[in-house]
Design an enzyme around this catalytic site. Structure first.
Site, PDB file in Angstrom:
ATOM      1  N   HIS A 156      -3.829   7.130   3.121  1.00  0.00           N
ATOM      2  CA  HIS A 156      -3.956   5.734   2.253  1.00  0.00           C
ATOM      3  C   HIS A 156      -5.370   5.152   3.054  1.00  0.00           C
ATOM      4  O   HIS A 156      -5.624   5.748   3.995  1.00  0.00           O
ATOM      5  CB  HIS A 156      -3.141   4.915   2.491  1.00  0.00           C
ATOM      6  CG  HIS A 156      -3.513   3.289   2.432  1.00  0.00           C
ATOM      7  ND1 HIS A 156      -3.751   3.298   1.302  1.00  0.00           N
ATOM      8  CD2 HIS A 156      -3.509   2.012   2.997  1.00  0.00           C
ATOM      9  CE1 HIS A 156      -3.799   1.195   0.913  1.00  0.00           C
ATOM     10  NE2 HIS A 156      -3.623   1.349   2.064  1.00  0.00           N
ATOM     11  N   ASN A 191      -9.945  -0.110  -0.040  1.00  0.00           N
ATOM     12  CA  ASN A 191      -8.737  -0.450   0.000  1.00  0.00           C
ATOM     13  C   ASN A 191      -8.524  -0.746  -1.106  1.00  0.00           C
ATOM     14  O   ASN A 191      -8.509  -2.407  -1.423  1.00  0.00           O
ATOM     15  CB  ASN A 191      -8.255  -0.369   1.464  1.00  0.00           C
ATOM     16  CG  ASN A 191      -7.400  -1.196   1.313  1.00  0.00           C
ATOM     17  OD1 ASN A 191      -5.990  -0.416   0.872  1.00  0.00           O
ATOM     18  ND2 ASN A 191      -5.685  -1.980   2.771  1.00  0.00           N
ATOM     19  N   CYS A 194       0.721  -1.426   0.269  1.00  0.00           N
ATOM     20  CA  CYS A 194      -0.304  -0.218   0.261  1.00  0.00           C
ATOM     21  C   CYS A 194       1.069   1.285   0.390  1.00  0.00           C
ATOM     22  O   CYS A 194       0.134   2.388  -0.287  1.00  0.00           O
ATOM     23  CB  CYS A 194      -0.706  -0.169   1.404  1.00  0.00           C
ATOM     24  SG  CYS A 194      -1.768  -1.818   1.023  1.00  0.00           S
TER      25      CYS A 194
END
Ligand code: UT7
Length: 326
Positions: free
Chosen positions: A253, A283, A113
């Site tokens: 994020h 996500n 990520c």
């Protein structure tokens, strides 16, 4: 030394939308649980014939068009992904092919990520070193293809998409002011795709046991995410000689609304200056920040001279943050 700035962005989300109510019919979960525990309401899912490079190409074409640039104007392509089209060649090579290019250096990076932040920092250093003038940095993932759709603890969390930024030397005060990045491989087992690599090559058994899908100890990952994202955001703000209140837009994020809230508070960034899209996209690993940035620009939330902070954490563990002037 001149700063390095983002001159254009583009993003692409696959057409298919999977809502929490759809998931209620697939596993023992509820819209109420997913919304309150994560902030997610829906996510986009790539079609069967859509690979990660296909999503990037759509986003890249938009970014090039917005900046009035041609693919030939690029000196390099960096793709951040943990869901590459193939183990090799790199996804960046497929993107290069799709853009009709055949000679510039292109490569993938795997920082989960945090990948887009790692990619931006690498592009910045390549440009500052004089090796490249203009770099396309993509963050893209198709996590739905590596999800165990029978595991309610993970299948509700992820989505698919791509975001890109075109980066070049700045001719004014705009550009990256501070950055930090790090990793701690000792914690790698907490968020892992166990099979499919050289440690556990794919076999009938690994496929049957779904070992090529995401395995995560959610609770532990949550605590580390809060710690590393909080520290990274505060660090880039301090390195720039600023305070949380000086930030015009915080683009973190988006793995869990509760992680974002804690990181924001720790760095003293006001809630109204925090950009949240987790409800719509979930996500998307490396793609989350560039997609959110592109959306924020489209909504008019980013103005010339604004101070932006990107902040991420992911498998590895990896983390990183960037503070820049728009
Ligand atoms: O992208 C960067 C890396 N990823 C992250 O940063 C994710 C970090 N982790 C998280 O966001 C959270 O830990 C989760 C959202 C994954 C889980 O939330 P949690 O509050 O930590 O829940 P939990 O794992 O402690 O589970 C609480 C309960 C359990 O039931 P019992 O044992 O208390 O009866 C789970 O079985 O919730 C249950 N549960 C669910 N219930 C309904 C877990 N998943 C679900 C679900 N629907 N989808």
């Amino acid at each position: 030394m001149k700063r390095v700035k983002i001159v254009s962005t583009g993003s692409y989300l696959p057409e298919k939308v999977l809502t929490n109510h759809d998931l209620e019919k697939m596993v023992d979960t509820s819209d109420e649980w997913i919304t309150t525990r994560t902030g997610i309401k829906e996510r986009h899912i790539a079609a069967e014939n859509e690979a990660t490079s296909d999503l990037i190409l759509k986003a890249a074409k938009k970014a090039l068009e917005k900046a009035n640039l041609k693919p030939e104007d690029l000196d390099g392509i960096i793709v951040a992904t943990i869901t590459p089209d193939n183990t090799y060649p790199s996804t960046a090579c497929w993107v290069q092919k799709g853009l009709g290019l055949d000679n510039i250096p292109v490569f993938d990076i795997a920082a989960a990520c945090t990948g887009f932040i790692y990619g931006l920092i690498m592009a910045e250093s390549l440009i500052k070193s004089g090796l490249m003038k203009r770099v396309l940095v993509a963050g893209a993932d198709t996590l739905s293809k590596f999800t165990n759709w029978e595991d309610r603890s993970t299948c509700v969390l992820f989505g698919d998409g791509a975001g890109v930024a075109i980066v070049e030397e700045s001719d004014d005060e705009s550009g990256i002011i501070s950055r930090c990045w790090g990793a701690n491989g000792n914690l790698g087992d907490l968020l892992i795709q166990p099979a499919g690599g050289s440690k556990m090559p794919p076999t009938k058994e690994t496929v049957e046991k779904k070992l090529h899908t995401v395995h995560m100890e959610g609770n532990k990952v949550f605590r580390w995410a809060v710690r590393y994202m909080s520290e990274a955001a505060l660090k880039v703000i301090k390195l720039a000689g600023m305070k949380g209140e000086d930030v015009d837009l915080f683009i973190p994020h988006q793995a869990n609304i509760r992680i974002i809230e804690q990181a924001r508070k720790y760095a003293n960034i006001p809630p109204e200056k925090t950009y949240i899209v987790i409800d719509k996209i979930a996500n998307i690993s490396a793609a989350t920040i560039p997609i959110a940035l592109d959306m924020a620009i489209d909504e008019g939330r980013v103005k010339k001279g604004d101070i932006l902070v990107f902040d991420a954490f992911g498998g590895g563990f990896t983390w990183g943050a960037i503070l820049l002037k728009w």
